[in-house]
Design a protein around this motif. Structure first.
Motif, PDB file in Angstrom:
ATOM      1  N   MET A 279       0.836  -1.200   0.000  1.00  0.00           N
ATOM      2  CA  MET A 279       0.000   0.000   0.000  1.00  0.00           C
ATOM      3  C   MET A 279       0.865   1.241   0.000  1.00  0.00           C
ATOM      4  O   MET A 279       1.820   1.357   0.773  1.00  0.00           O
ATOM      5  N   ASP A 280       0.563   2.188  -0.880  1.00  0.00           N
ATOM      6  CA  ASP A 280       1.334   3.417  -0.976  1.00  0.00           C
ATOM      7  C   ASP A 280       1.033   4.326   0.199  1.00  0.00           C
ATOM      8  O   ASP A 280      -0.088   4.372   0.718  1.00  0.00           O
ATOM      9  N   ASP A 281       2.077   5.070   0.609  1.00  0.00           N
ATOM     10  CA  ASP A 281       1.890   6.038   1.675  1.00  0.00           C
ATOM     11  C   ASP A 281       1.087   7.218   1.165  1.00  0.00           C
ATOM     12  O   ASP A 281       1.173   7.579  -0.011  1.00  0.00           O
ATOM     13  N   PRO A 282       0.297   7.849   2.033  1.00  0.00           N
ATOM     14  CA  PRO A 282      -0.379   9.086   1.619  1.00  0.00           C
ATOM     15  C   PRO A 282       0.653  10.162   1.375  1.00  0.00           C
ATOM     16  O   PRO A 282       1.771  10.106   1.907  1.00  0.00           O
ATOM     17  N   PRO A 283       0.364  11.153   0.532  1.00  0.00           N
ATOM     18  CA  PRO A 283       1.336  12.215   0.272  1.00  0.00           C
ATOM     19  C   PRO A 283       1.679  12.943   1.557  1.00  0.00           C
ATOM     20  O   PRO A 283       0.841  13.103   2.447  1.00  0.00           O
ATOM     21  N   PRO A 284       2.935  13.384   1.713  1.00  0.00           N
ATOM     22  CA  PRO A 284       3.358  14.039   2.959  1.00  0.00           C
ATOM     23  C   PRO A 284       2.691  15.397   3.129  1.00  0.00           C
ATOM     24  O   PRO A 284       2.549  16.162   2.181  1.00  0.00           O
TER      25      PRO A 284
ATOM     26  N   THR B  71       0.332   1.854  17.875  1.00  0.00           N
ATOM     27  CA  THR B  71      -0.414   0.725  17.330  1.00  0.00           C
ATOM     28  C   THR B  71      -1.746   1.171  16.734  1.00  0.00           C
ATOM     29  O   THR B  71      -2.133   0.760  15.633  1.00  0.00           O
ATOM     30  N   ILE B  72      -2.453   2.055  17.450  1.00  0.00           N
ATOM     31  CA  ILE B  72      -3.754   2.526  16.956  1.00  0.00           C
ATOM     32  C   ILE B  72      -3.581   3.329  15.672  1.00  0.00           C
ATOM     33  O   ILE B  72      -4.321   3.148  14.694  1.00  0.00           O
ATOM     34  N   THR B  73      -2.578   4.234  15.643  1.00  0.00           N
ATOM     35  CA  THR B  73      -2.359   5.067  14.456  1.00  0.00           C
ATOM     36  C   THR B  73      -1.951   4.213  13.263  1.00  0.00           C
ATOM     37  O   THR B  73      -2.396   4.447  12.136  1.00  0.00           O
ATOM     38  N   SER B  74      -1.106   3.215  13.506  1.00  0.00           N
ATOM     39  CA  SER B  74      -0.680   2.329  12.425  1.00  0.00           C
ATOM     40  C   SER B  74      -1.864   1.556  11.859  1.00  0.00           C
ATOM     41  O   SER B  74      -2.005   1.422  10.632  1.00  0.00           O
ATOM     42  N   SER B  75      -2.724   1.068  12.730  1.00  0.00           N
ATOM     43  CA  SER B  75      -3.901   0.317  12.268  1.00  0.00           C
ATOM     44  C   SER B  75      -4.871   1.221  11.525  1.00  0.00           C
ATOM     45  O   SER B  75      -5.426   0.846  10.486  1.00  0.00           O
ATOM     46  N   LEU B  76      -5.071   2.446  12.045  1.00  0.00           N
ATOM     47  CA  LEU B  76      -6.033   3.361  11.428  1.00  0.00           C
ATOM     48  C   LEU B  76      -5.556   3.830  10.061  1.00  0.00           C
ATOM     49  O   LEU B  76      -6.339   3.927   9.109  1.00  0.00           O
ATOM     50  N   SER B  77      -4.266   4.127   9.933  1.00  0.00           N
ATOM     51  CA  SER B  77      -3.738   4.634   8.665  1.00  0.00           C
ATOM     52  C   SER B  77      -3.698   3.573   7.573  1.00  0.00           C
ATOM     53  O   SER B  77      -3.518   3.900   6.395  1.00  0.00           O
ATOM     54  N   SER B  78      -3.847   2.306   7.950  1.00  0.00           N
ATOM     55  CA  SER B  78      -3.842   1.235   6.944  1.00  0.00           C
ATOM     56  C   SER B  78      -5.220   0.943   6.380  1.00  0.00           C
ATOM     57  O   SER B  78      -5.354   0.120   5.473  1.00  0.00           O
ATOM     58  N   LEU B  79      -6.250   1.617   6.897  1.00  0.00           N
ATOM     59  CA  LEU B  79      -7.623   1.369   6.439  1.00  0.00           C
ATOM     60  C   LEU B  79      -7.923   2.253   5.229  1.00  0.00           C
ATOM     61  O   LEU B  79      -8.391   3.381   5.353  1.00  0.00           O
ATOM     62  N   SER B  80      -7.655   1.718   4.059  1.00  0.00           N
ATOM     63  CA  SER B  80      -7.846   2.499   2.836  1.00  0.00           C
ATOM     64  C   SER B  80      -9.313   2.768   2.533  1.00  0.00           C
ATOM     65  O   SER B  80      -9.625   3.697   1.783  1.00  0.00           O
ATOM     66  N   GLN B  81     -10.239   1.989   3.123  1.00  0.00           N
ATOM     67  CA  GLN B  81     -11.664   2.221   2.854  1.00  0.00           C
ATOM     68  C   GLN B  81     -12.161   3.507   3.486  1.00  0.00           C
ATOM     69  O   GLN B  81     -13.242   3.995   3.147  1.00  0.00           O
TER      70      GLN B  81
ATOM     71  N   SER C 216     -10.266   6.322   3.366  1.00  0.00           N
ATOM     72  CA  SER C 216      -9.432   7.389   2.804  1.00  0.00           C
ATOM     73  C   SER C 216     -10.297   8.443   2.124  1.00  0.00           C
ATOM     74  O   SER C 216     -11.421   8.174   1.699  1.00  0.00           O
ATOM     75  N   SER C 217      -9.763   9.655   2.039  1.00  0.00           N
ATOM     76  CA  SER C 217     -10.440  10.756   1.362  1.00  0.00           C
ATOM     77  C   SER C 217      -9.681  11.091   0.083  1.00  0.00           C
ATOM     78  O   SER C 217      -8.464  10.877  -0.009  1.00  0.00           O
ATOM     79  N   THR C 218     -10.385  11.612  -0.905  1.00  0.00           N
ATOM     80  CA  THR C 218      -9.802  11.903  -2.213  1.00  0.00           C
ATOM     81  C   THR C 218      -9.349  13.354  -2.282  1.00  0.00           C
ATOM     82  O   THR C 218     -10.070  14.257  -1.882  1.00  0.00           O
ATOM     83  N   ILE C 219      -8.136  13.550  -2.804  1.00  0.00           N
ATOM     84  CA  ILE C 219      -7.601  14.892  -3.011  1.00  0.00           C
ATOM     85  C   ILE C 219      -7.553  15.147  -4.508  1.00  0.00           C
ATOM     86  O   ILE C 219      -6.901  14.419  -5.252  1.00  0.00           O
ATOM     87  N   LYS C 220      -8.231  16.168  -4.943  1.00  0.00           N
ATOM     88  CA  LYS C 220      -8.172  16.566  -6.339  1.00  0.00           C
ATOM     89  C   LYS C 220      -6.975  17.477  -6.553  1.00  0.00           C
ATOM     90  O   LYS C 220      -6.817  18.485  -5.879  1.00  0.00           O
ATOM     91  N   ALA C 221      -6.114  17.115  -7.499  1.00  0.00           N
ATOM     92  CA  ALA C 221      -4.903  17.901  -7.733  1.00  0.00           C
ATOM     93  C   ALA C 221      -4.496  17.787  -9.182  1.00  0.00           C
ATOM     94  O   ALA C 221      -4.881  16.850  -9.891  1.00  0.00           O
ATOM     95  N   ASN C 222      -3.687  18.750  -9.620  1.00  0.00           N
ATOM     96  CA  ASN C 222      -3.070  18.704 -10.934  1.00  0.00           C
ATOM     97  C   ASN C 222      -1.635  18.280 -10.774  1.00  0.00           C
ATOM     98  O   ASN C 222      -0.857  18.939 -10.079  1.00  0.00           O
TER      99      ASN C 222
ATOM    100  N   SER D 281      -4.764  14.415 -11.854  1.00  0.00           N
ATOM    101  CA  SER D 281      -4.688  13.158 -11.133  1.00  0.00           C
ATOM    102  C   SER D 281      -5.506  13.262  -9.866  1.00  0.00           C
ATOM    103  O   SER D 281      -5.870  14.337  -9.423  1.00  0.00           O
ATOM    104  N   SER D 282      -5.800  12.113  -9.282  1.00  0.00           N
ATOM    105  CA  SER D 282      -6.563  12.038  -8.050  1.00  0.00           C
ATOM    106  C   SER D 282      -5.739  11.277  -7.025  1.00  0.00           C
ATOM    107  O   SER D 282      -5.274  10.169  -7.301  1.00  0.00           O
ATOM    108  N   LEU D 283      -5.552  11.868  -5.865  1.00  0.00           N
ATOM    109  CA  LEU D 283      -4.754  11.266  -4.812  1.00  0.00           C
ATOM    110  C   LEU D 283      -5.645  10.867  -3.648  1.00  0.00           C
ATOM    111  O   LEU D 283      -6.666  11.497  -3.387  1.00  0.00           O
ATOM    112  N   ASN D 284      -5.249   9.822  -2.947  1.00  0.00           N
ATOM    113  CA  ASN D 284      -5.980   9.355  -1.780  1.00  0.00           C
ATOM    114  C   ASN D 284      -5.178   9.636  -0.520  1.00  0.00           C
ATOM    115  O   ASN D 284      -3.951   9.457  -0.485  1.00  0.00           O
ATOM    116  N   PHE D 285      -5.874  10.070   0.512  1.00  0.00           N
ATOM    117  CA  PHE D 285      -5.242  10.362   1.794  1.00  0.00           C
ATOM    118  C   PHE D 285      -5.886   9.485   2.859  1.00  0.00           C
ATOM    119  O   PHE D 285      -7.057   9.650   3.187  1.00  0.00           O
TER     120      PHE D 285
END
Length: 321
Positions: free
Chosen positions: A1-6, A115-125, A127-133, A147-151
């Motif tokens: 799974m890709d990391d969300p953009p920084p 542990t909680i943050t690691s588990s929460l950040s792995s739930l891609s369902q 995620s929110s969509t970022i609209k960007a060029n 392009s469309s990015l997921n956070f």
């Protein structure tokens, strides 16, 4: 799974931060609080661009617009309960992450919070969509391609009070924000901006999306006397007018729908007083709603404290028997 953009920055409004700190400060001295953070992630263009500037890079900004105090979305081992989490997220709201507040502890994430943050950040369902060029030749964003990015919900906000006992009447609360990087399994500290009114914060309001848009109303309550309507049509128009007035009262109680027609078109500049009246009544409505929310929050907190005392009393009675 890709990391969300920084993230480059995290923004939170002054009232939201004050409400969060107040909720943390009103807990008992030995208790900690957990909860969810909501908001949106956007790319913000710097305001200090000049004609000579070739730097068109945009800042990735996470704006926290609300929170919910609840620890039911995880258990003591840090496992996320997705069913409970989905129930806690309001409709049409993006989940950014979570927060934790604890007293007299160092301002750094604990193993449980990791542990909680690691588990929460792995739930891609969630995620929110970022609209960007996106510009594939650099890290900046331009109009060359879309392009469309997921956070993923990788944001963690930590609140803590100083380890030393508070001997004065001034209470200090520290806070720090992190973005969890899944690839390296580490916390990345991110600076926090408190949104205020002024030129320096105009970029935040430029990307603001209201949760409650102003309702689309007909505004025409009077009809030509040359048109002869039957009783049924007149009754229908009266019902529609009453419905429009009720919708307007949700945003601005006491302002007549008929006055809205004067605020549209080329003649609107001649009715600035009506616009000021509308704005004033909207502020009054917001103040009344805020007072109701504060009163409800105080009652909920009072009930929680009462339940805790009752629970302790029952446990002491059971132990005595």
């Amino acid at each position: 799974m890709d990391d969300p953009p920084p993230l480059q920055k995290i923004a939170i409004s002054g009232p939201t931060l004050a409400s969060l700190i107040h909720r943390f400060s009103t807990t008992t001295s030995s208790s900690s609080i957990d909860g969810l953070l909501f908001g949106h992630v956007t790319f913000v263009t710097p305001l200090n661009l000049s004609d000579d500037s070739s730097d068109t890079s945009q800042t990735l900004l996470a704006t926290v617009t609300g929170f919910l105090t609840s620890s039911s979305f995880h258990n003591t081992s840090g496992t996320i309960n997705t069913t409970s989490l989905r129930r806690l997220i309001p409709h049409n709201t993006s989940l950014l992450g979570w927060f934790s507040g604890r007293r007299r502890t160092p301002l750094r994430p604990s193993l449980r919070e990791f542990t909680i943050t690691s588990s929460l950040s792995s739930l891609s369902q969630f995620s929110s969509t970022i609209k960007a060029n996106s510009d594939s030749n650099s890290n900046s964003f331009s109009s060359s391609s879309s392009s469309s990015l997921n956070f993923n919900p990788s944001l963690f906000f930590l609140l803590a009070s100083p380890i030393s006992d508070q001997t004065s009447h001034i209470h200090t609360h520290d806070y720090r924000a992190y973005q969890f990087i899944t690839g390296t399994q580490s916390f990345n500290p991110v600076s926090v901006d408190i949104i205020n009114i002024g030129p320096a914060f105009r970029g935040h309001y430029g990307s603001f999306i209201p949760n409650s848009p102003f309702p689309a109303l007909d505004c025409q309550l009077s009809y030509s006397p040359m048109i002869r309507d039957d009783d049924d049509e007149k009754l229908s128009k009266m019902k529609q007018a009453a419905k429009d007035q009720r919708e307007l009262d949700i945003c601005s109680e006491g302002f007549e729908v008929g006055r809205l027609s004067k605020l549209m078109g080329s003649e609107a500049k001649n009715y600035t007083q009506s616009l000021e009246d509308l704005y004033l009544k909207m502020l009054v409505k917001i103040e009344n709603l805020t007072a109701l929310v504060e009163e409800s929050s105080a009652k909920v907190l009072q009930q929680e404290n009462h339940n805790k005392k009752l629970k302790h009393k029952i446990l002491r009675s059971a132990a005595a028997e």
